[in-house]
Scaffold this active site. Structure first.
Site, PDB file in Angstrom:
ATOM      1  N   ASP A 145      18.513 -22.667 -11.456  1.00  0.00           N
ATOM      2  CA  ASP A 145      17.169 -22.232 -11.854  1.00  0.00           C
ATOM      3  C   ASP A 145      16.191 -23.401 -11.888  1.00  0.00           C
ATOM      4  O   ASP A 145      15.006 -23.236 -11.617  1.00  0.00           O
ATOM      5  CB  ASP A 145      17.196 -21.494 -13.197  1.00  0.00           C
ATOM      6  CG  ASP A 145      16.113 -20.430 -13.266  1.00  0.00           C
ATOM      7  OD1 ASP A 145      15.854 -19.791 -12.213  1.00  0.00           O
ATOM      8  OD2 ASP A 145      15.508 -20.232 -14.317  1.00  0.00           O
ATOM      9  N   GLU A 154       8.219 -26.284 -18.666  1.00  0.00           N
ATOM     10  CA  GLU A 154       9.497 -25.656 -18.311  1.00  0.00           C
ATOM     11  C   GLU A 154      10.398 -26.636 -17.551  1.00  0.00           C
ATOM     12  O   GLU A 154      11.599 -26.715 -17.812  1.00  0.00           O
ATOM     13  CB  GLU A 154       9.214 -24.421 -17.459  1.00  0.00           C
ATOM     14  CG  GLU A 154      10.393 -23.481 -17.389  1.00  0.00           C
ATOM     15  CD  GLU A 154       9.955 -22.101 -16.948  1.00  0.00           C
ATOM     16  OE1 GLU A 154       9.099 -21.495 -17.636  1.00  0.00           O
ATOM     17  OE2 GLU A 154      10.445 -21.640 -15.914  1.00  0.00           O
ATOM     18  N   GLU A 201       8.266 -12.749 -13.065  1.00  0.00           N
ATOM     19  CA  GLU A 201       8.187 -13.133 -14.486  1.00  0.00           C
ATOM     20  C   GLU A 201       8.698 -11.988 -15.378  1.00  0.00           C
ATOM     21  O   GLU A 201       9.382 -12.244 -16.373  1.00  0.00           O
ATOM     22  CB  GLU A 201       6.743 -13.488 -14.867  1.00  0.00           C
ATOM     23  CG  GLU A 201       6.167 -14.681 -14.114  1.00  0.00           C
ATOM     24  CD  GLU A 201       6.810 -16.020 -14.494  1.00  0.00           C
ATOM     25  OE1 GLU A 201       8.036 -16.078 -14.661  1.00  0.00           O
ATOM     26  OE2 GLU A 201       6.056 -17.008 -14.592  1.00  0.00           O
ATOM     27  N   GLU A 236      16.844 -11.210  -7.493  1.00  0.00           N
ATOM     28  CA  GLU A 236      17.160 -11.579  -8.884  1.00  0.00           C
ATOM     29  C   GLU A 236      18.633 -11.274  -9.184  1.00  0.00           C
ATOM     30  O   GLU A 236      19.310 -12.065  -9.830  1.00  0.00           O
ATOM     31  CB  GLU A 236      16.245 -10.839  -9.875  1.00  0.00           C
ATOM     32  CG  GLU A 236      14.820 -11.363  -9.921  1.00  0.00           C
ATOM     33  CD  GLU A 236      14.659 -12.728 -10.621  1.00  0.00           C
ATOM     34  OE1 GLU A 236      15.590 -13.161 -11.324  1.00  0.00           O
ATOM     35  OE2 GLU A 236      13.609 -13.348 -10.432  1.00  0.00           O
TER      36      GLU A 236
HETATM   37  C1  LIG Z   1      15.302 -16.721 -10.609  1.00  0.00           C
HETATM   38  C2  LIG Z   1      14.161 -16.780 -11.566  1.00  0.00           C
HETATM   39  N1  LIG Z   1      13.348 -15.716 -11.711  1.00  0.00           N
HETATM   40  C3  LIG Z   1      12.297 -15.822 -12.599  1.00  0.00           C
HETATM   41  C4  LIG Z   1      12.045 -16.935 -13.331  1.00  0.00           C
HETATM   42  C5  LIG Z   1      10.943 -16.986 -14.297  1.00  0.00           C
HETATM   43  N2  LIG Z   1       9.937 -17.892 -13.954  1.00  0.00           N
HETATM   44  C6  LIG Z   1      12.919 -17.998 -13.124  1.00  0.00           C
HETATM   45  N3  LIG Z   1      12.775 -19.158 -13.800  1.00  0.00           N
HETATM   46  N4  LIG Z   1      13.984 -17.928 -12.243  1.00  0.00           N
END
Ligand SMILES: Cc1ncc(CN)c(N)n1
Length: 223
Positions: A49, A90, A142, A212
């Site tokens: 991520d 973040e 999001e 996702e």
């Molecule tokens: C895979 C993924 N999807 C969504 C987000 C949210 N910004 C994230 N950090 N990573």
């Protein structure tokens, strides 16, 4: 009394409920909520991520540019800008969290699911992709994280205390409000969109849901 027409996103969420639930109630999230998560899964997700977020920043920047060029409401830019600014924090959080768990971020290679997702983001950064599709996708990306992690901070969740901060990051009320603002903008744009744009936005939203799920799947034990 005139019957209120259902908003586009509301209608999609009904029509694609199974896919949406698949993305927001994935076994990775369920294990985080019930406390059975393996730390190796968490670490895989964390490293992947981090790479995703680095690619997500330029995508959000491209949505900001589209808003500046195409939006009929100047406040859209401020919403997107605030979201973009919080990505700075973040990235710093990912670095701190990775160091806490001894995850060497400099050695991480993106896995196939991550590469595919980043490819979609890159394709949406092109100039010929309109603002309506881009802002809808930003909302979708999001919203999946917000709905997923909010489930882990609800009453009754058994998330391990050391992973609560992660869930709070996307499950907190402020992030929820940001997603609501994005949904409002996307809904406004979709209401005025052509059939073509509507179709493209819906198909891309479905791709986001699939990507996702693939993204969470990377963290499956023995994956
Ligand atoms: C895979 C993924 N999807 C969504 C987000 C949210 N910004 C994230 N950090 N990573």
């Amino acid at each position: 009394m005139e019957e209120k027409k259902m908003e586009v996103i509301e209608a999609w969420l009904r029509k694609h409920r199974l896919q949406y639930t698949g993305a927001t109630r994935h076994p990775f999230i369920l294990s985080l909520r019930d406390g059975t998560i393996h730390m190796s899964s968490f670490k895989t997700w964390l490293a992947q991520d981090y790479l995703f977020v680095r690619a997500f920043v330029p995508f959000v920047a491209s949505v900001l540019i589209k808003a500046w060029k195409e939006s009929d409401d100047s406040s859209d830019m401020e919403v997107i800008l605030r979201g973009m600014a919080s990505l700075d924090d973040e990235i710093a959080w990912f670095k701190r969290e990775a160091s806490k768990w001894d995850v060497p971020l400099s050695d991480v290679a993106p896995q196939e699911a991550n590469i595919n997702y980043c490819k979609l983001l890159e394709s949406l950064m092109r100039e010929d992709v309109g603002y309506t599709v881009a802002i809808t996708v930003l909302w979708g990306i999001e919203a999946v994280y917000q709905e997923s992690f909010a489930y882990c901070v609800e009453e009754g969740s058994k998330t391990p205390p050391e992973l609560k901060e992660t869930c709070e990051r996307w499950g907190n009320e402020g992030f929820g409000q940001y997603c609501q603002s994005l949904q409002k903008i996307a809904t406004r744009r979709l209401q005025k969109a052509s059939e073509d744009e509507l179709k493209k936005a819906e198909v891309t939203f479905l791709s986001v849901l699939e990507l996702e799920v693939e993204f969470w799947n990377m963290s499956r034990v023995n994956a």
